[in-house]
Design an enzyme around this catalytic site. Structure first.
Site, PDB file in Angstrom:
ATOM      1  CG  HIS A 190       1.847  10.498   1.846  1.00  0.00           C
ATOM      2  ND1 HIS A 190       1.586  11.510   2.740  1.00  0.00           N
ATOM      3  CD2 HIS A 190       0.893   9.560   2.064  1.00  0.00           C
ATOM      4  CE1 HIS A 190       0.530  11.196   3.476  1.00  0.00           C
ATOM      5  NE2 HIS A 190       0.087  10.011   3.089  1.00  0.00           N
TER       6      HIS A 190
ATOM      7  CE  LYS B 184     -18.156  12.143   5.580  1.00  0.00           C
ATOM      8  NZ  LYS B 184     -18.072  10.719   5.832  1.00  0.00           N
TER       9      LYS B 184
ATOM     10  NE  ARG C 190       0.472   4.141   7.767  1.00  0.00           N
ATOM     11  CZ  ARG C 190      -0.311   5.150   8.101  1.00  0.00           C
ATOM     12  NH1 ARG C 190       0.209   6.309   8.359  1.00  0.00           N
ATOM     13  NH2 ARG C 190      -1.608   5.003   8.207  1.00  0.00           N
TER      14      ARG C 190
ATOM     15  CB  SER D 249      -1.171  13.130   7.553  1.00  0.00           C
ATOM     16  OG  SER D 249      -0.629  12.791   6.309  1.00  0.00           O
TER      17      SER D 249
END
Ligand code: PNS
Length: 164
Positions: free
Chosen positions: A20, A44, A95, A133
């Site tokens: 990032h 959520k 990616r 992540s």
């Protein structure tokens, strides 16, 4: 300045990784300002870090770019947030090929909701293309070392969360 070009870089950033960070820094070569925007959904939320923790980590990483990188959070639709912030551009990183389908669907949906908003894709840097992540959290939770994959301040917080 009123005429600064602004790009919104939305995501979960749970937590921010070096992938990032690389993307933000490269975006700053093209835009005057980048808003790193954490999307929140209280109904959520399975995040490891709270929104405040994530904002804090992002701000610490970009202290030297202060003024050009802003960390913020939003609820609701990204297209509405981008409009409120006066940005015509959303930045997303790509990616591997596996990212493409999800990103393509989101870009098309956002385009349908707000055709004047553009999504710009940037290829993730070659040394960061495998970082996510999700994987970083998994590795740390199992006792692995992710030094070099996340900023130092994030590494410390990750290790503290999992008490290594
Ligand atoms: O880092 P992520 O989790 O891949 O980011 C996904 C994100 C936050 C960009 C996406 O979930 C999003 O835009 N959420 C805000 C709500 C919204 O606008 N949903 C419709 C997307 S087409």
């Amino acid at each position: 300045m009123a005429n600064d070009s602004v790009a919104i870089y939305p995501g979960s950033f749970d937590p921010i990784t070096n992938g990032h960070v690389d993307l933000v820094r490269r975006t700053l070569r093209v835009f005057d300002k980048v808003v790193v925007a954490i999307a929140t959904n209280p109904d959520k939320d399975h995040s490891l870090f709270s929104v405040d923790e994530r904002l804090d980590m992002i701000r610490q990483v970009f202290t030297s770019e202060k003024g050009r990188v802003e960390a913020d959070s939003f609820q609701g639709l990204l297209v509405d947030y981008a409009e409120r912030r006066g940005s015509p551009v959303i930045i997303r990183g790509l990616r591997a090929v596996s990212d493409f389908e999800y990103e393509f669907q989101m870009a098309m949906m956002n385009h349908r909701l707000k055709p004047q908003l553009e999504t710009f894709f940037m290829m993730t840097g070659e040394s960061e293309f495998y970082i996510s992540s999700r994987l970083v959290k998994e590795v740390v939770s199992l006792g692995g070392d992710v030094a070099g994959l996340v900023p130092e301040n994030v590494l410390k917080r990750l290790n503290a969360k999992f008490r290594h």
